[in-house]
Motif scaffolding. Structure first.
Motif, short mmCIF file in Angstrom:
data_model
loop_
_atom_site.label_atom_id
_atom_site.label_comp_id
_atom_site.label_asym_id
_atom_site.label_seq_id
_atom_site.Cartn_x
_atom_site.Cartn_y
_atom_site.Cartn_z
N SER A 111 0.80 -1.23 0.00
CA SER A 111 0.00 0.00 0.00
C SER A 111 0.83 1.28 0.00
CB SER A 111 -0.96 0.02 1.20
OG SER A 111 -1.81 -1.11 1.16
N VAL A 112 2.10 1.19 -0.36
CA VAL A 112 2.96 2.37 -0.49
C VAL A 112 3.66 2.29 -1.84
CG1 VAL A 112 3.32 2.83 1.97
CG2 VAL A 112 4.78 1.16 0.78
N SER A 113 4.47 3.29 -2.15
CA SER A 113 5.14 3.32 -3.44
C SER A 113 6.51 3.99 -3.31
CB SER A 113 4.28 4.09 -4.46
OG SER A 113 4.10 5.44 -4.04
N GLY A 114 7.21 4.07 -4.44
CA GLY A 114 8.44 4.84 -4.50
C GLY A 114 9.62 4.31 -3.74
N PRO A 115 10.05 3.03 -3.98
CA PRO A 115 11.27 2.53 -3.33
C PRO A 115 12.51 3.17 -3.96
CG PRO A 115 10.48 0.92 -4.91
CD PRO A 115 9.46 2.04 -4.89
N GLU A 116 12.74 4.43 -3.63
CA GLU A 116 13.77 5.27 -4.26
C GLU A 116 15.16 4.67 -4.17
OE1 GLU A 116 15.80 9.05 -5.45
OE2 GLU A 116 13.73 8.40 -5.66
N SER A 117 15.53 4.21 -2.97
CA SER A 117 16.88 3.70 -2.75
C SER A 117 16.83 2.34 -2.08
CB SER A 117 17.68 4.69 -1.89
OG SER A 117 19.04 4.29 -1.78
N ILE A 118 17.92 1.59 -2.23
CA ILE A 118 17.98 0.20 -1.80
C ILE A 118 19.26 -0.03 -1.00
CG2 ILE A 118 17.95 -2.20 -2.62
CD1 ILE A 118 17.08 -0.62 -5.41
N ALA A 119 19.18 -0.87 0.03
CA ALA A 119 20.38 -1.17 0.83
C ALA A 119 20.33 -2.60 1.35
CB ALA A 119 20.49 -0.19 2.00
N PHE A 120 21.51 -3.12 1.66
CA PHE A 120 21.66 -4.41 2.33
C PHE A 120 22.52 -4.18 3.57
CE2 PHE A 120 20.42 -5.55 -1.88
CZ PHE A 120 19.68 -6.72 -1.75
N GLY B 230 13.41 2.71 1.21
CA GLY B 230 12.68 3.84 1.76
C GLY B 230 11.47 4.10 0.87
N VAL B 231 10.30 4.32 1.47
CA VAL B 231 9.07 4.41 0.67
C VAL B 231 8.32 5.72 0.93
CG1 VAL B 231 8.83 1.93 0.41
CG2 VAL B 231 7.82 3.05 2.40
N SER B 232 7.19 5.86 0.22
CA SER B 232 6.45 7.12 0.14
C SER B 232 5.91 7.63 1.46
CB SER B 232 5.28 6.97 -0.84
OG SER B 232 4.41 5.92 -0.43
N ASP B 233 5.68 6.76 2.45
CA ASP B 233 5.12 7.23 3.72
C ASP B 233 6.19 7.54 4.76
OD1 ASP B 233 5.95 4.72 4.56
OD2 ASP B 233 3.95 4.03 5.16
N GLU C 201 9.97 2.36 -16.43
CA GLU C 201 9.85 3.72 -16.93
C GLU C 201 10.34 4.76 -15.92
OE1 GLU C 201 5.81 4.69 -17.70
OE2 GLU C 201 5.15 4.38 -15.64
N SER C 202 10.57 4.36 -14.68
CA SER C 202 10.98 5.32 -13.66
C SER C 202 12.04 4.71 -12.76
CB SER C 202 9.76 5.75 -12.83
OG SER C 202 10.14 6.61 -11.78
N VAL C 203 13.23 4.53 -13.30
CA VAL C 203 14.31 3.88 -12.56
C VAL C 203 15.11 4.92 -11.79
CG1 VAL C 203 16.42 2.51 -12.75
CG2 VAL C 203 14.45 1.98 -14.21
N SER C 204 15.09 4.81 -10.46
CA SER C 204 15.81 5.77 -9.62
C SER C 204 17.16 5.23 -9.15
CB SER C 204 14.97 6.12 -8.39
OG SER C 204 14.73 4.95 -7.60
N GLU C 205 17.29 3.89 -9.11
CA GLU C 205 18.53 3.31 -8.59
C GLU C 205 18.64 1.86 -9.02
OE1 GLU C 205 20.00 4.38 -4.61
OE2 GLU C 205 19.83 2.26 -4.10
N VAL D 71 16.07 -2.96 -8.68
CA VAL D 71 15.77 -1.74 -9.41
C VAL D 71 14.74 -0.91 -8.66
CG1 VAL D 71 15.02 -0.77 -11.61
CG2 VAL D 71 16.24 -2.96 -11.56
N GLY D 72 15.18 0.27 -8.17
CA GLY D 72 14.30 1.16 -7.43
C GLY D 72 13.56 2.12 -8.35
N SER D 73 12.58 2.81 -7.77
CA SER D 73 11.76 3.75 -8.54
C SER D 73 11.23 4.85 -7.64
CB SER D 73 10.57 3.01 -9.18
OG SER D 73 9.63 3.92 -9.70
#
Length: 351
Positions: free
Chosen positions: A48-57, A67-70, A324-328, A338-340
């Motif tokens: 129920s959220v969106s926008g996983p802009e960045s990714i980490a391990f 990290g997400v939209s909320d 269509e919206s690759v951020s990372e 692949v983040g967005s």
């Protein structure tokens, strides 16, 4: 700066913001193209959220974390459990108003994590939050602590991306503008704003140093494998800059013709650069002159460079909605995550 002068641009920005947040889901695809070869692909749908802009391990290899939209940081626990909450940007965050939000107007209240990285020195997670500044949270998660919100007396307005020195633990991060916040980012780019900064946070001295000023929307940042230089996506100029850590060397690392977003280094010392906007077939572009013609990339959405700035691989969006919206692009054990900025899922590509 006169507000009326930006009126036409505000209309453009509002329309783009509306379109980018139109609610739609894309069905999973079985394959995508890298260097002209088909690769297996699937999606980890978000709750129920969106926008996983960045990714980490983390230091134990667990993840991915996003990290997400909320405003929250979520961790993937496997197919049976799915996503769980790992951290929030502030102990004072209003859960009733924020949890599950995809409304950009609530970001100032809820937070918006854009850059994530676990320190290889402390194993703490560092967070570049667009509104709350530079944050950190321990390996067990919880409410993050605010480390810095300004430098040289000037408040951060759009804390964006970060990377961490593997030896010292110093955090290199970007503040994209001293005037525009995240929801106004397009105005900063089309208006030619050059107030962005590259900064360094010393976790031992708890001090922020300004390394570079007058950058045109500095975005992604990544250190070389030996920590000798840092590359920064200067989105407003469609290029990647290189700065020597010790000394005055540097310059243009790569010139692009799409707007670069985040940059992530893999274990081999190569850099994945996400190309987030201005899609469609690039004709007569010098961005990919070094790519062999047989690849015939129709829609490059991410490029991998070696340490000398040579193109190594290209991820093709193929003109579709999936990429269509690759951020990372985060490369972990040969798998690409692949983040967005806007999608309700995290893409996964297996070789």
């Amino acid at each position: 700066m006169e507000t009326l002068a930006y009126f036409p641009r505000c209309l453009i920005f509002s329309l783009l913001l509306f379109l980018s947040h139109s609610p739609h889901r894309v069905s999973s695809h079985d394959q995508v193209q890298i260097d002209g070869e088909k690769k297996n692909y699937y999606q980890l749908d978000l709750p129920s959220v969106s926008g996983p802009e960045s990714i980490a391990f983390d230091c134990n290899g667990r993840g991915p974390y996003v990290g997400v939209s909320d405003g929250r940081i979520l961790r993937w626990e496997g197919a049976e459990i799915g996503w769980t909450e790992f951290a929030v940007p502030s102990i004072n965050r209003d859960r009733k108003a924020c949890d599950g939000s995809t409304d950009p107007k609530r970001e100032q209240l809820c937070g918006r994590p854009l850059g994530l990285k676990f320190s290889p020195v402390s194993c703490d997670l560092y967070i570049a939050d667009a509104y709350f500044g530079l944050l950190s949270v321990g390996p067990n998660g919880g409410a993050a602590s605010q480390l810095a919100t300004s430098a040289d007396g000037i408040p951060f307005r759009l804390t964006n991306a970060l990377d961490i020195d593997t030896q010292t633990g110093d955090v290199y991060f970007t503040d994209s503008s001293i005037f525009f916040q995240r929801r106004e980012y397009f105005l900063a780019i089309i208006g030619g704003d050059k107030t962005g900064r590259l900064l360094k946070y010393d976790p031992h001295m708890k001090k922020v140093t300004v390394l570079q000023k007058e950058l045109a929307f500095p975005n992604g940042v990544a250190l070389s494998k030996d920590n000798s230089f840092v590359v920064v996506a200067e989105t407003g100029m469609m290029r990647i800059l290189k700065f020597e850590i010790h000394g005055d060397g540097g310059g243009v690392f790569a010139q692009l013709e799409r707007y670069p977003d985040n940059i992530k280094r893999n274990d081999q010392g190569e850099f994945w650069v996400a190309l987030n906007a201005v899609r469609g077939r690039i004709q007569g572009s010098n961005v990919f002159d070094s790519i062999p013609n047989w690849l015939n990339m129709r829609d490059p959405v991410a490029v991998k460079y070696d340490e000398k700035g040579n193109v190594v691989r290209v991820l093709d969006g193929d003109g579709g909605e999936t990429l269509e919206s690759v951020s990372e692009v985060e490369e972990e054990n040969g798998v690409l995550y692949v983040g967005s900025v806007v999608k309700p899922y995290l893409g996964v590509i297996k070789n």
